[in-house]
Design an enzyme around this catalytic site. Structure first.
Site, short mmCIF file in Angstrom:
data_model
loop_
_atom_site.label_atom_id
_atom_site.label_comp_id
_atom_site.label_asym_id
_atom_site.label_seq_id
_atom_site.Cartn_x
_atom_site.Cartn_y
_atom_site.Cartn_z
N GLU A 37 0.73 -1.14 -0.11
CA GLU A 37 -0.03 -0.19 -0.23
C GLU A 37 0.89 1.24 -0.06
O GLU A 37 1.65 1.32 0.99
CB GLU A 37 -0.72 -0.03 1.16
CG GLU A 37 -2.01 1.42 1.34
CD GLU A 37 -2.86 1.47 2.46
OE1 GLU A 37 -2.10 0.99 3.73
OE2 GLU A 37 -3.65 2.15 2.58
N ARG A 262 5.59 -12.59 9.50
CA ARG A 262 6.47 -11.54 8.86
C ARG A 262 7.84 -11.40 9.91
O ARG A 262 7.82 -12.10 10.98
CB ARG A 262 5.62 -10.20 9.36
CG ARG A 262 5.11 -10.13 10.68
CD ARG A 262 4.69 -8.72 11.28
NE ARG A 262 4.66 -7.68 10.22
CZ ARG A 262 3.41 -7.46 9.79
NH1 ARG A 262 2.26 -7.68 10.33
NH2 ARG A 262 3.24 -6.37 8.68
N LYS A 272 4.43 0.53 10.22
CA LYS A 272 4.48 1.64 9.33
C LYS A 272 4.04 3.00 10.03
O LYS A 272 4.44 4.34 9.68
CB LYS A 272 3.94 1.55 8.06
CG LYS A 272 4.39 1.11 6.90
CD LYS A 272 3.89 1.28 5.48
CE LYS A 272 3.32 0.12 4.80
NZ LYS A 272 2.73 0.22 3.55
#
Length: 564
Positions: A37, A262, A272
RNA sequence: UGCCCGAUCGUCUAAUGGUAGGACACCGGCUUUUGGCGCCGUAUGUGGGGGUUCAAGUCCUCCUCGGGCAACCA
């Protein structure tokens, strides 16, 4: 790629792919994708995913698409798109003709939605956000059905068209899939597919005022692109049944979603949102601050794409939660730079050394090896003269045990030059501060000549005072003091910021070879570490180096052990 | 107290019913004109209980522990 893959470790995803190929699923094709994104910069965690997806595509002679998941115009920006493209290119990966966008499929997605409405599998809900939330229930408690759930197909169709045409305000209606409000999987409780957002999209402008939700857009985008293996992180595991439901109802290609854990790293944060906060609150000098775990930060810090790719290989791929030692990242960059970096001498905290028995005005050229790991890099000449600089760390008036470097009366070798002896410490009578060291050199001990029988325990680096050029050097330490800065939800991660994570040294003395160092160029400062020319603050008259990593240092270890 | 996922050296990660191996970190040694690199070595691990089997880290079962799920975010 070549045979180098032979030593690449396997993992559970490759096993799934191997099985699929054996069964001739997807005609043996492998198509993956990396779907960021564009709402922030890429970090080392993304690098793991990038290396995985592009790596698999390359190993299986398939392809990997870069597709931006740009379904939320209020959070996404062109700046992020640009940075993501730059970072992935820099890492060394390619994605064919052009990058793709979920927004490329907005028309198709709309048609798919119409199809589901016509099948009676989607409906317009006119409840407000709080009501929808309320009716969704809890993980331990089933939801209840919306009063709008059984609207007629025609009414749904009409409302959906009018939503698209901009007849309603934000939040007035949503399109929901009609699945099962009592499902133990919250994602199956009639998830929202479209919401009204009168917002300008960075690519489609004002064409749309309804935007698909991620859950609706993602799987269908994968399907449209013919993705065979849709690899994502663990938190989407519970979404897989929904994605499978959509493609089944739509009767379109089914990409197999596979989830992996992850990357987490000690002493760093990967969120983020939190990284954005560090940037916005100016705790760091932008997304590319060399202390940031971002790709651009690591690049500015002096990391190489090879080091990052190798790191991604070493951390492996599995489904269990993991925290990677920060030292593994450092190992990977040292390992690559050791083989690759030009060696150079540089004095960070200078003390003047005067060789009292060396002729005034005399200059010798000493031959220095550019990289002992790579003979083809050749040698260079280093000017040597009566007045030199050495590093403060290499002299101690009262040397502790096992300190092999210079001290009053002791001898050390100057790298590629002579053995010197410290005869006298010159101090400022007022402050007691050491101004200079008077030393004598032994002419018989010139480097490489073979006339010396002397053995010394240490070799130190130096630069000739009159030939040295000045530079600014920035030393970095970890950004956080805590090994898990975001681990405690009760404690603000900002309170773990390491106040000493940046040290700026001016007036460092570096050898003249570095005069023409270019932005981004990497060097090993002998005995100190790896350093790269900063791409932001370097100007024609101010050379700035960032320390990428220190060298491993047995002495510091001994010292630290003693202090405990 | 619902559903999903996971658990192997300090940290990662292999072992696909048949000798628990590798990397990083750590410790010790050798080498060294970088206290770097390299080389050698020591030490450290299958969460627990039952079961299946000639044989279980692996299969079954119960338990324990950890993670995820209740944005008109992705």
């Amino acid at each position: 790629m070549g045979n180098s893959e032979d030593n690449k470790p396997s993992n559970f995803i490759k096993e799934i792919i191997n099985k699929d190929i054996d069964n001739n699923k997807n005609n043996g094709r492998v198509i993956t994708r990396f779907p960021p994104e564009p709402n922030g910069y890429l970090h080392i965690g993304h690098a793991k995913s990038i290396c995985l997806n592009f790596g698999l595509a390359s190993e299986y002679n398939g392809k990997c698409n870069l597709r931006f998941d740009d379904t939320n115009p209020t959070k996404e920006e062109q700046e992020y798109v640009d940075s993501i493209i730059e970072d992935i290119r820099w890492l060394g990966f390619h994605w064919g003709e052009k990058e793709l966008y979920a927004s490329d499929y907005f028309d198709e997605l709309f048609e798919y939605a119409v199809k589901l409405i016509k099948k009676g599998k989607a409906y317009i809900d006119s409840s407000d956000g709080d009501q929808i939330k309320e009716m969704r229930g809890m993980p331990t408690k089933p939801g209840i059905e919306s009063p709008y759930r059984n609207r007629a197909v025609e009414e749904n169709l009409d409302l959906f068209m009018r939503m698209k045409n901009g007849e309603f305000k934000d939040g007035e209606h949503v399109l929901r899939a009609k699945i099962d409000m009592s499902s133990p999987n919250m994602n199956m409780r009639d998830p929202i597919m479209y919401r009204i957002k009168h917002a300008t999209h960075h690519r489609t402008g004002d064409k749309w005022c309804i935007y698909p939700m991620y859950d609706w857009a993602h799987g269908q985008s994968d399907s449209i692109e013919g993705i065979t293996h849709s690899i994502c992180t663990l938190e989407f595991e519970n979404h897989r049944p929904l994605y499978d439901w959509f493609v089944k109802e739509l009767e379109i290609h089914h990409p197999q979603q596979i989830e992996f854990a992850r990357l987490n790293m000690s002493y760093t944060i990967m969120s983020k949102r939190k990284l954005l906060q560090l940037v916005e609150d100016k705790h760091v000098d932008g997304w590319d601050d060399p202390r940031m775990p971002t790709i651009s930060g690591l690049r500015r810090r002096g990391y190489t794409p090879e080091a990052i790719r190798n790191f991604a290989e070493m951390v492996g791929v599995a489904k269990r939660d993991n925290v990677i030692d920060y030292s593994l990242l450092e190992y990977s960059v040292r390992d690559h730079l050791n083989k690759q970096a030009q060696r150079v001498m540089s004095v960070l905290r200078p003390i003047k050394v005067i060789l009292t028995n060396y002729p005034e005005g005399q200059i010798e050229e000493m031959e220095a090896v550019n990289n002992p790991e790579d003979e083809t890099m050749g040698t260079r000449m280093l000017p040597f003269s009566r007045e030199l600089f050495i590093d403060m760390d290499d002299f101690k008036e009262d040397p502790p045990k096992k300190y092999y470097r210079l001290s009053p009366g002791s001898e050390v070798r100057l790298r590629y030059a002579y053995i010197i002896k410290c005869d006298e410490v010159i101090k400022d009578p007022a402050t007691g501060e050491i101004i200079a060291l008077h030393c004598s050199y032994d002419p018989e001990t010139k480097s490489g000549v073979g006339t010396s029988t002397k053995k010394v325990k240490a070799t130190i680096h130096w630069v000739s005072a009159q030939h040295a050029i000045e530079a600014e050097v920035r030393l970095y330490d970890r950004l956080f003091n805590s090994s898990d800065p975001a681990g405690d939800k009760e404690v603000d991660f900002l309170s773990h910021i390491n106040k000493d994570s940046l040290e700026i040294l001016k007036n460092c003395k570096i050898e003249p070879f570095l005069k023409n160092a270019k932005i981004g160029e990497r060097f090993q400062f002998e005995r100190l570490g790896y350093f790269a020319v900063d791409n932001k603050n370097t100007t024609t008259d101010n050379l700035v180096f960032n320390r990428t990593a220190t060298l491993k240092d047995a002495w510091t270890k001994i010292e630290n052990a003693k202090n405990k």
